[in-house]
Design a protein around this motif. Structure first.
Motif, short mmCIF file in Angstrom:
data_model
loop_
_atom_site.label_atom_id
_atom_site.label_comp_id
_atom_site.label_asym_id
_atom_site.label_seq_id
_atom_site.Cartn_x
_atom_site.Cartn_y
_atom_site.Cartn_z
N LEU A 154 44.85 16.93 63.26
CA LEU A 154 45.75 17.74 62.45
C LEU A 154 46.90 16.92 61.91
O LEU A 154 47.53 17.28 60.92
N PHE A 185 54.39 22.51 65.63
CA PHE A 185 53.32 22.50 64.63
C PHE A 185 51.96 22.61 65.30
O PHE A 185 51.11 23.42 64.92
N ASP A 215 52.13 23.28 56.71
CA ASP A 215 51.30 22.09 56.53
C ASP A 215 51.54 20.98 57.54
O ASP A 215 50.66 20.20 57.83
N HIS A 232 46.71 26.95 68.21
CA HIS A 232 46.80 28.21 68.97
C HIS A 232 46.91 27.95 70.47
O HIS A 232 46.25 28.61 71.27
N HIS A 258 51.53 29.79 55.49
CA HIS A 258 50.87 28.60 55.95
C HIS A 258 51.86 27.45 56.14
O HIS A 258 52.78 27.28 55.36
N LEU A 279 51.24 26.01 66.70
CA LEU A 279 50.85 26.97 65.66
C LEU A 279 49.41 26.76 65.20
O LEU A 279 48.66 27.70 65.03
N ARG A 280 49.06 25.49 65.03
CA ARG A 280 47.75 25.23 64.44
C ARG A 280 46.62 25.23 65.46
O ARG A 280 45.49 25.61 65.14
#
Lengths: 368, 294
Positions: free
Chosen positions: A36, B30, B5, B36, B3, B33-34
């Motif tokens: 990511l 971050f 980034d 989970h 969203h 959030l991404r």
């Protein structure tokens, strides 16, 4: 892409070798995290790894070191992949004084000579046993379970008397289609208080350390007990002692505790314990047991201060001193004398019988 | 939830709410959030662990749902409970109306409207939401195991109703003051972040941000004093929260700058132990102020 992943896996392996518990699940999270972020940016890889692979503050320092070694110079440094220290199989207590001239010191009831061998052993000073006897003592110690005094908890359990339990009453009522039913009650459950053991492993305690740690191991099994060793450093060893097998637990302990048989500055280490753990809640309302001979190399005034602090936090403070049973012992040495005013119960700690007594005192029996 | 980034964007969003983060925490949020994954926050009291959750909620424009843990907390306090009085009332009403169909009655009694959602269930049902599980180290290990199950599935089974699954998992922040070691299994599910005390520049920025009305000089002096106090061997080193309290207290007294005398007089806002206060009185606070005062 594959090469990059291999580098990350190698890094995780190096971390594991340094003692960070980077399990497969953590590793998976690490790879998805790097995905990511920007895998080519050093800081991103650093944070991704730190957030996913570390599980506690103690891991962070190791992480820092391994990361610097692995990614620092661009090529993986071999010294980072240091093998874990070879666990010693067993802590061998050095026989400080096995000579027969201690006969007079041996403690025990007058009837000891008439009792069974096991009974005699229970009262013998563990510092003066031979190898076979020590093995027997180990077996005796393995039977211990240390449970703190009961305290009322916030949880409730079904009981005959007490407040009405709406859950069960209504359930019962609904089962009968709304007919008034028996009132079911519940009462506050009782739980044992937390027990905190602080085991002195400094040089002067060497003859007792093995027996006391085995006692701590037995005591920590399955109950709410936290164990620390104090020597030249304070070490939290509850996790090491959670091994079921006593010998494996002792081996894990030997690897974790760096300061066998050094000197000890009880006051300073007690302060560290209180600052890092005790005041945050570990000692709050707990039964705190110090297993030490009270031989203080530092300033007794500091020890006295910290003991007062501990006494204010803990439910009860118990001091078990293996030397107490010796004839002619009086707690006049600097450390012990300074600590005593803040101790609720001062007991012996030299034999299996004394440790049994200690367990009873922890459970709330009147002090010795 | 719009969203996001990258970490930079998280940082910017949080800064808009007045919560300043460093690089590590930005990355942590971050990833939370991404991926989970719950964010497990450890560190001394007063360094902003709990505040992070409210800042995240504000930044994401999501409600903050808070579960304060304590010893003996159980599922009926954390997850859900049935509303017994209303169930009984319903039963009585049905009786009065002459309804005797037992099956139908029972079906009605365990209807969703008689279910009281406690924080965890609320967090599963509200989306988006930020769930703060505060001071998890105070709960017992049984509760930890229960939480572990809930956080890995983001679903819960209520025997009478069936399984409720979160449409979108909430953002979860767990905090611990390390009164005891939290179980590895739970930590393994989480991202781990250790909160350190901020350095001078960041702490000053936080104070300025939180207390825009306080004089710049006062904020700077108070921050310098707190940083110096943290270097001392105190029972309870002051956190950022205390820095803010102190600046606020001095501001309330009408001060625009602080001297050693005034600092000592207001030490009660920062140091909460008699021993610490005594120690601080023995320090040369004027010297600290002189270094920053130039």
């Amino acid at each position: 892409m594959l090469a990059a992943d291999a580098a990350l896996l190698g890094f995780a392996r190096a971390l594991r070798a340094a003692g960070v518990d980077a399990s497969t699940e953590r590793l998976h999270a690490f790879l998805s995290a790097v995905d990511l972020l920007r895998p080519e940016v050093r800081a991103d890889v650093y944070w991704a790894g730190r957030l996913t692979l570390c599980g506690g503050r103690d891991d962070l320092e190791r992480y820092e070191r391994v990361f610097a070694a692995y990614f620092g110079s661009g090529s993986p440094a071999t010294e980072a992949v240091r093998a874990t220290p070879q666990p010693r199989l067993r802590l061998v207590v050095r026989d400080a004084h096995t000579g027969g001239h201690h006969e007079g010191d041996r403690q025990g009831p007058p009837a000891a000579a008439l009792a069974s061998p096991a009974e005699v052993l229970r009262h013998r000073d563990v510092a003066e046993l031979d190898a076979v006897e020590r093995e027997q003592v180990r077996r005796l110690l393995a039977a211990f379970a240390l449970r703190g005094e009961a305290r009322r908890s916030a949880r409730r359990r079904p009981a005959r008397r007490g407040q009405v339990d709406p859950h069960r009453t209504v359930r019962e009522l609904l089962r009968r289609g709304g007919e008034p039913a028996r009132l079911l009650r519940h009462a506050r459950a009782e739980r044992p208080r937390r027990v905190v053991l602080l085991v002195d492993v400094s040089g002067s305690m060497a003859p007792y350390a093995d027996a006391l740690l085995r006692f701590a191991h037995a005591a920590a099994r399955g109950t709410h007990t936290e164990v620390f060793t104090i020597g030249t450093r304070l070490t939290h060893v509850t996790r090491e002692l959670s091994q079921r097998d006593p010998d494996l637990a002792m081996a894990a302990l030997a690897a974790a505790v760096p300061d066998w048989r050094g000197g000890t500055r009880l006051g300073e280490l007690l302060r560290e314990f209180l600052n890092r753990w005790g005041q945050r809640g570990l000692a709050r309302g707990a039964v705190v047991v110090l297993l030490s001979d009270g031989w203080e190399r530092g300033d007794p005034a500091l020890l006295a201060d910290q003991m007062r602090r501990l006494h204010r936090l803990a439910h009860r403070v118990i001091w078990a001193n293996p030397r107490k049973a010796r004839s002619g012992y009086a707690p006049v040495a600097g450390g012990m004398a300074a600590a005593l005013p803040s101790v609720d119960a001062f007991v012996e700690g030299h034999s299996v019988a004394a440790l049994e007594r200690l367990a009873a005192v922890v459970k709330g029996a009147d002090d010795a | 939830m719009t969203h996001i980034d990258g970490p930079e964007q998280v940082r910017a969003r949080l800064e808009e709410t007045g919560y300043l983060v460093d690089e590590g925490l930005a990355v942590a949020c971050f990833l939370a959030l991404r991926l989970h994954r719950p964010l497990f926050c450890e560190g001394d009291a007063g360094v902003g662990k709990t505040a992070l959750a409210s800042a995240l909620a504000e930044a994401l424009d999501a409600p903050l749902i808070r579960l304060q843990c304590h010893e003996g907390i159980d599922a009926s306090q954390a997850l859900y409970d049935w509303d017994f009085p209303r169930q009984l009332l319903h039963l009585r009403a049905a009786e009065a109306a002459g309804i005797t169909d037992a099956d139908r009655l029972e079906g009605e009694l365990y209807d969703r409207r008689f279910l009281i959602a406690r924080p965890l269930l609320r967090a599963l049902e509200t989306h988006p939401s930020v769930l703060l599980v505060d001071e998890i180290d105070r709960a017992d290990d049984e509760f930890e195991a229960f939480l572990l199950e809930l956080l890995s599935e983001f679903s819960v089974t209520i025997p009478e109703l069936g399984t409720l699954r979160a449409e979108q998992p909430p953002v979860v922040v767990l905090t611990s003051n390390r009164t005891r070691e939290v179980h590895d299994a739970l930590k393994r599910r989480c991202l781990y972040h250790w909160f350190d005390h901020p350095g001078f520049a960041r702490e000053l920025a936080i104070v300025r941000r939180r207390l825009p009305g306080v004089s710049a000089r006062l904020a700077e002096q108070v921050t310098a004093l707190v940083q110096a106090l943290r270097g001392e061997d105190l029972l309870k080193p002051p956190g950022v929260a205390e820095t803010i309290d102190w600046a606020q207290a001095l501001d309330a007294l009408g001060a625009t700058e602080v001297d050693a005398e005034l600092a000592v007089a207001t030490l009660g806002s920062v140091l909460k132990y008699r021993e610490d206060a005594e120690r601080a009185r023995g320090l040369d606070l004027a010297a600290v102020l002189a270094v920053r005062g130039a």
